[in-house]
Design a protein around this motif. Structure first.
Motif, PDB file in Angstrom:
ATOM      1  N   LEU A  54      10.742  12.119 -10.517  1.00 45.16           N
ATOM      2  CA  LEU A  54      10.612  10.780 -11.114  1.00 45.16           C
ATOM      3  C   LEU A  54       9.755   9.871 -10.226  1.00 45.16           C
ATOM      4  O   LEU A  54       8.958   9.080 -10.719  1.00 45.16           O
ATOM      5  CB  LEU A  54      11.991  10.159 -11.340  1.00 45.16           C
ATOM      6  CG  LEU A  54      12.865  10.893 -12.370  1.00 45.16           C
ATOM      7  CD1 LEU A  54      14.213  10.193 -12.522  1.00 45.16           C
ATOM      8  CD2 LEU A  54      12.173  10.989 -13.721  1.00 45.16           C
ATOM      9  N   ALA A  55       9.901  10.020  -8.919  1.00 42.11           N
ATOM     10  CA  ALA A  55       9.101   9.186  -8.005  1.00 42.11           C
ATOM     11  C   ALA A  55       7.622   9.554  -8.065  1.00 42.11           C
ATOM     12  O   ALA A  55       6.771   8.726  -7.738  1.00 42.11           O
ATOM     13  CB  ALA A  55       9.617   9.336  -6.578  1.00 42.11           C
ATOM     14  N   THR A  57       6.129  10.484 -10.868  1.00 44.83           N
ATOM     15  CA  THR A  57       5.621  10.307 -12.229  1.00 44.83           C
ATOM     16  C   THR A  57       5.576   8.836 -12.609  1.00 44.83           C
ATOM     17  O   THR A  57       5.536   8.493 -13.773  1.00 44.83           O
ATOM     18  CB  THR A  57       6.482  11.061 -13.265  1.00 44.83           C
ATOM     19  OG1 THR A  57       7.847  10.684 -13.086  1.00 44.83           O
ATOM     20  CG2 THR A  57       6.334  12.535 -13.122  1.00 44.83           C
ATOM     21  N   GLY A  58       5.570   7.962 -11.615  1.00 41.35           N
ATOM     22  CA  GLY A  58       5.471   6.535 -11.918  1.00 41.35           C
ATOM     23  C   GLY A  58       4.044   6.158 -12.248  1.00 41.35           C
ATOM     24  O   GLY A  58       3.171   7.004 -12.410  1.00 41.35           O
ATOM     25  N   GLY A  59       3.823   4.855 -12.318  1.00 41.23           N
ATOM     26  CA  GLY A  59       2.469   4.370 -12.565  1.00 41.23           C
ATOM     27  C   GLY A  59       1.967   4.735 -13.950  1.00 41.23           C
ATOM     28  O   GLY A  59       2.741   4.965 -14.871  1.00 41.23           O
ATOM     29  N   ASP A  60       0.668   4.813 -14.074  1.00 48.90           N
ATOM     30  CA  ASP A  60       0.063   5.040 -15.387  1.00 48.90           C
ATOM     31  C   ASP A  60      -0.659   6.366 -15.469  1.00 48.90           C
ATOM     32  O   ASP A  60      -1.353   6.642 -16.438  1.00 48.90           O
ATOM     33  CB  ASP A  60      -0.939   3.919 -15.686  1.00 48.90           C
ATOM     34  CG  ASP A  60      -0.232   2.606 -15.958  1.00 48.90           C
ATOM     35  OD1 ASP A  60       1.000   2.549 -15.774  1.00 48.90           O
ATOM     36  OD2 ASP A  60      -0.903   1.649 -16.356  1.00 48.90           O
ATOM     37  N   GLU A  61      -0.524   7.213 -14.456  1.00 49.23           N
ATOM     38  CA  GLU A  61      -1.362   8.402 -14.399  1.00 49.23           C
ATOM     39  C   GLU A  61      -0.634   9.703 -14.696  1.00 49.23           C
ATOM     40  O   GLU A  61      -1.213  10.757 -14.526  1.00 49.23           O
ATOM     41  CB  GLU A  61      -1.966   8.531 -12.992  1.00 49.23           C
ATOM     42  CG  GLU A  61      -3.058   7.538 -12.722  1.00 49.23           C
ATOM     43  CD  GLU A  61      -3.697   7.818 -11.381  1.00 49.23           C
ATOM     44  OE1 GLU A  61      -4.900   8.054 -11.358  1.00 49.23           O
ATOM     45  OE2 GLU A  61      -2.988   7.802 -10.369  1.00 49.23           O
ATOM     46  N   ILE A  63       2.155  12.689 -13.887  1.00 48.81           N
ATOM     47  CA  ILE A  63       2.723  13.234 -12.653  1.00 48.81           C
ATOM     48  C   ILE A  63       1.639  13.459 -11.603  1.00 48.81           C
ATOM     49  O   ILE A  63       0.551  13.907 -11.907  1.00 48.81           O
ATOM     50  CB  ILE A  63       3.509  14.520 -12.953  1.00 48.81           C
ATOM     51  CG1 ILE A  63       4.301  14.931 -11.728  1.00 48.81           C
ATOM     52  CG2 ILE A  63       2.629  15.622 -13.453  1.00 48.81           C
ATOM     53  CD1 ILE A  63       5.494  15.759 -12.045  1.00 48.81           C
ATOM     54  N   ARG A  64       1.969  13.113 -10.375  1.00 47.72           N
ATOM     55  CA  ARG A  64       1.002  13.219  -9.275  1.00 47.72           C
ATOM     56  C   ARG A  64       1.419  14.348  -8.326  1.00 47.72           C
ATOM     57  O   ARG A  64       2.589  14.451  -7.963  1.00 47.72           O
ATOM     58  CB  ARG A  64       0.968  11.919  -8.484  1.00 47.72           C
ATOM     59  CG  ARG A  64       0.542  10.732  -9.314  1.00 47.72           C
ATOM     60  CD  ARG A  64       0.970   9.482  -8.621  1.00 47.72           C
ATOM     61  NE  ARG A  64       0.540   8.300  -9.367  1.00 47.72           N
ATOM     62  CZ  ARG A  64       1.053   7.092  -9.186  1.00 47.72           C
ATOM     63  NH1 ARG A  64       1.996   6.903  -8.310  1.00 47.72           N
ATOM     64  NH2 ARG A  64       0.621   6.069  -9.891  1.00 47.72           N
ATOM     65  N   GLY A 261       2.435   7.718  -1.456  1.00 52.14           N
ATOM     66  CA  GLY A 261       1.509   7.011  -2.331  1.00 52.14           C
ATOM     67  C   GLY A 261       1.213   5.622  -1.855  1.00 52.14           C
ATOM     68  O   GLY A 261       0.692   5.435  -0.761  1.00 52.14           O
ATOM     69  N   ASP A 262       1.546   4.610  -2.650  1.00 56.28           N
ATOM     70  CA  ASP A 262       1.164   3.265  -2.261  1.00 56.28           C
ATOM     71  C   ASP A 262       2.171   2.630  -1.319  1.00 56.28           C
ATOM     72  O   ASP A 262       1.876   2.395  -0.168  1.00 56.28           O
ATOM     73  CB  ASP A 262       0.906   2.369  -3.470  1.00 56.28           C
ATOM     74  CG  ASP A 262       1.969   2.473  -4.532  1.00 56.28           C
ATOM     75  OD1 ASP A 262       2.981   3.113  -4.277  1.00 56.28           O
ATOM     76  OD2 ASP A 262       1.760   1.900  -5.610  1.00 56.28           O
ATOM     77  N   GLU A 263       3.393   2.380  -1.756  1.00 59.99           N
ATOM     78  CA  GLU A 263       4.222   1.667  -0.824  1.00 59.99           C
ATOM     79  C   GLU A 263       5.649   2.169  -0.721  1.00 59.99           C
ATOM     80  O   GLU A 263       6.358   1.815   0.189  1.00 59.99           O
ATOM     81  CB  GLU A 263       4.284   0.182  -1.201  1.00 59.99           C
ATOM     82  CG  GLU A 263       5.138  -0.148  -2.393  1.00 59.99           C
ATOM     83  CD  GLU A 263       4.356  -0.197  -3.670  1.00 59.99           C
ATOM     84  OE1 GLU A 263       4.705  -0.977  -4.541  1.00 59.99           O
ATOM     85  OE2 GLU A 263       3.397   0.565  -3.801  1.00 59.99           O
ATOM     86  N   HIS A 264       6.077   2.987  -1.644  1.00 62.56           N
ATOM     87  CA  HIS A 264       7.504   3.272  -1.686  1.00 62.56           C
ATOM     88  C   HIS A 264       7.864   4.557  -0.972  1.00 62.56           C
ATOM     89  O   HIS A 264       7.079   5.461  -0.861  1.00 62.56           O
ATOM     90  CB  HIS A 264       7.984   3.332  -3.129  1.00 62.56           C
ATOM     91  CG  HIS A 264       7.960   1.991  -3.763  1.00 62.56           C
ATOM     92  ND1 HIS A 264       9.028   1.166  -3.790  1.00 62.56           N
ATOM     93  CD2 HIS A 264       6.939   1.322  -4.331  1.00 62.56           C
ATOM     94  CE1 HIS A 264       8.691   0.038  -4.375  1.00 62.56           C
ATOM     95  NE2 HIS A 264       7.426   0.101  -4.719  1.00 62.56           N
TER      96      HIS A 264
ATOM     97  N   GLU B  20      -3.187   0.093 -10.676  1.00 61.39           N
ATOM     98  CA  GLU B  20      -2.004  -0.636 -11.146  1.00 61.39           C
ATOM     99  C   GLU B  20      -2.042  -2.111 -10.769  1.00 61.39           C
ATOM    100  O   GLU B  20      -1.036  -2.801 -10.874  1.00 61.39           O
ATOM    101  CB  GLU B  20      -0.742   0.054 -10.609  1.00 61.39           C
ATOM    102  CG  GLU B  20      -0.493   1.393 -11.292  1.00 61.39           C
ATOM    103  CD  GLU B  20       0.059   2.449 -10.365  1.00 61.39           C
ATOM    104  OE1 GLU B  20       0.384   2.138  -9.213  1.00 61.39           O
ATOM    105  OE2 GLU B  20       0.154   3.612 -10.806  1.00 61.39           O
ATOM    106  N   GLY B  43       3.921   1.552  -7.712  1.00 64.34           N
ATOM    107  CA  GLY B  43       3.398   2.894  -7.987  1.00 64.34           C
ATOM    108  C   GLY B  43       4.446   3.892  -8.409  1.00 64.34           C
ATOM    109  O   GLY B  43       4.132   4.857  -9.098  1.00 64.34           O
ATOM    110  N   SER B  45       7.073   3.218 -10.282  1.00 66.69           N
ATOM    111  CA  SER B  45       7.756   2.880 -11.529  1.00 66.69           C
ATOM    112  C   SER B  45       6.836   3.187 -12.711  1.00 66.69           C
ATOM    113  O   SER B  45       5.617   3.252 -12.584  1.00 66.69           O
ATOM    114  CB  SER B  45       8.202   1.419 -11.535  1.00 66.69           C
ATOM    115  OG  SER B  45       7.106   0.552 -11.696  1.00 66.69           O
ATOM    116  N   SER B  48       3.391   1.010 -14.701  1.00 63.62           N
ATOM    117  CA  SER B  48       3.399  -0.270 -13.989  1.00 63.62           C
ATOM    118  C   SER B  48       2.069  -1.014 -14.120  1.00 63.62           C
ATOM    119  O   SER B  48       2.029  -2.239 -13.985  1.00 63.62           O
ATOM    120  CB  SER B  48       3.750  -0.055 -12.515  1.00 63.62           C
ATOM    121  OG  SER B  48       2.896   0.903 -11.939  1.00 63.62           O
TER     122      SER B  48
END
Lengths: 266, 251
Positions: A54-55, A57-61, A63-64, A261-264, B20, B43, B45, B48
């Motif tokens: 799930l972490a 497959t976030g965002g708009d792209e 699954i990464r 990835g970005d921040e999490h 995003e 990123g 969620s 987003s």
């Protein structure tokens, strides 16, 4: 600074679980409960893998490809514990993992509980060394691999310490491989999480001392969280002794923390 | 009122459209009114970028001579705005989400984003923010000076778990932080996503000239700075957006 590399598609991470599937894992996790240790461990790993997917497959792209994941079981045999389309695969990408659970009903499942045979931990660590050496060679700029060994007993195929040391000597440019150990147990008494010295271990317990010796120190981010939640000391290692289900869950969440990835963090 | 918008997706993006971060600025120079907003989708969620887009679009949805969509310090106004965006996100995300188990689970968890927005009315600017997107008020001069930095005033305040705007209406609403700025003619308002905002605040400790760069940089300068600082490891490789508004000079 070591352990600072953010995980992204160009520099994916790798997490390998070594899961004890010996006969004793079929015994109850807690005295009086009907849940075998093998079931409790499989539940926790399946939940964790679900969170990973799930972490990623976030965002708009969609699954990464942020991780390679491995599940190695050791009991009657040493080898991949994955099934179905992923059977016999030692490492798979998070994308493949997401698309190929054994079932998604009622929850996603990749690891079935197994409790049969001996405890060939040495063989499992040897296999981990081969897999991680290859992975580290192919990903020199990545966050180093994390290997988590979950067991309820001592190896019966020889002393694994030399192989553990060899495993821990593997590295990427971001630091040495992290080898963490969890001992699960139905014994009464409080779990010991993230000890930083031999003095914190049970007295005259050679098995606990061996697992402590084989365990890497936590990364700065992991240590910060372990200190906040469990009062871990400065040299805390990725080791848990006499773990129950709650301690196993807490251990896995801290032991697999990386910056993604970005921040999490995962 | 001059404006500019610069965006640099993180380096492993497959396209600019998958970034995003969103932002915009809208001005009515005759009335001395303007609105500026930057939004940064989380990123991890679901969809987003869509949420960031809705936050920006809803901030500009009404004509600029109408009252702003959210009012300073008015919780009821903010709650309505938050609810409207969350409902829009849910409706659109349902249509755009596939049937895989992980897509459906992520849809159920909702989305999250940080944002910072400014409402300029003549010589006053109301600012609101949730999370770690920032607004800077820079006063040009012989030495460009940062008059205000909101909501973060130090690079050390950034972390990996900021409070975020959440579309899950079952969760408690995270109320925005509000402030107001007194403007002088020529003041520049800069909206920035967290990665570049953190870098600016850190760089300014040693080199106040970074404020001049922020105010005067061209699109090419922006791309150069982002690429160089990412390479050096001093700026997080994340979607990065800057929106700039030079306030009226003729009052």
């Amino acid at each position: 600074m070591a352990y600072a590399r953010r995980i992204d598609r160009a520099n994916p991470g790798c997490i390998l679980f070594l899961v004890d599937q010996s006969g004793s894992m079929g015994f109850e996790m807690v005295h009086g409960s009907a849940t075998p240790k093998s079931v409790a461990v499989a539940d926790q790993i399946n939940q964790l893998l679900t969170e990973f997917v799930l972490a990623c497959t976030g965002g708009d792209e969609g699954i990464r490809y942020y991780f390679d994941i491995g599940l190695i079981g050791y009991g009657e045999r040493v080898g991949s514990a994955l099934e179905g389309a992923l059977a016999n695969r030692d490492l798979v990408s998070i994308v493949e993992l997401a698309d190929n659970p054994i079932t998604t009903t009622p929850t996603p499942l990749w690891l079935r509980p197994v409790g049969s045979g001996g405890t060939p931990m040495r063989g499992a660590i040897d296999l981990a060394g081969q897999l991680m050496a290859d992975w580290a060679n192919r990903h020199p700029d990545s966050f180093p691999p994390i290997v988590i060994n979950i067991s309820d007993g001592a190896a019966n195929d020889g002393d694994p310490r030399d192989l553990a040391a060899r495993l821990q000597s593997l590295k990427t440019l971001d630091g040495e491989l992290l080898f963490f150990n969890v001992n699960i147990s139905a014994r009464p008494g409080s779990p010991l999480l993230f000890p930083s010295s031999y003095e914190q271990l049970p007295i005259n317990d050679d098995y606990a001392a061996m697992l402590f010796e084989m365990s890497s120190r936590l990364t700065p981010d992991q240590l910060k969280e372990a200190s906040r939640l469990h009062g871990a000391g400065a040299d805390a290692r990725g080791f848990a002794f006499n773990s129950d289900i709650v301690a196993l869950r807490q251990f896995l969440r801290i032991g697999t923390m990386v910056t993604q990835g970005d921040e999490h963090t995962v | 009122m001059d404006t500019a918008l610069f965006i640099a997706p993180k380096t492993d993006r497959t396209s600019l459209l998958s970034a995003e971060d969103r932002g915009g600025v809208c001005v009515d120079p005759k009335r001395g009114r303007a609105r500026l907003v930057v939004a940064d989708g989380a990123g991890t969620s679901h969809r987003s970028g869509l949420l960031a887009e809705l936050i920006v679009a809803s901030f500009f949805a009404e004509p600029i001579d109408a009252p702003p969509p959210v009012s300073a310090g008015d919780n009821a106004s903010y709650y309505r705005w938050h609810r409207r965006i969350s409902e829009q996100w849910t409706e659109l995300a349902q249509v755009e989400t596939g049937t895989e188990w992980y897509q459906q689970q992520n849809l159920g968890r909702g989305s999250a984003a940080a944002f910072a927005a400014a409402i300029v009315e003549a010589d006053r600017c109301w600012c609101l923010a949730v999370g770690d997107c920032c607004l800077f008020q820079v006063r040009p001069g012989a030495n460009h000076a940062c008059v205000a930095s909101f909501p973060m005033s130090s690079w050390a305040a950034f972390n990996t778990t900021p409070e975020l705007f959440q579309t899950d209406l079952d969760r408690p609403v995270i109320w925005p932080r509000w402030t107001h700025l007194d403007l002088e003619p020529g003041d520049v308002i800069v909206g920035a996503s967290d990665g570049i905002a953190e870098w600016v605040l850190a760089a300014a400790v040693q080199n106040p000239e970074v404020w001049r760069l922020l105010v005067e940089m061209s699109a090419a300068d922006f791309q150069d700075v982002v690429a160089k600082e990412r390479e050096a490891g001093t700026m997080v490789d994340d979607d990065t957006i800057v929106v700039r508004l030079v306030t009226g000079t003729g009052r």
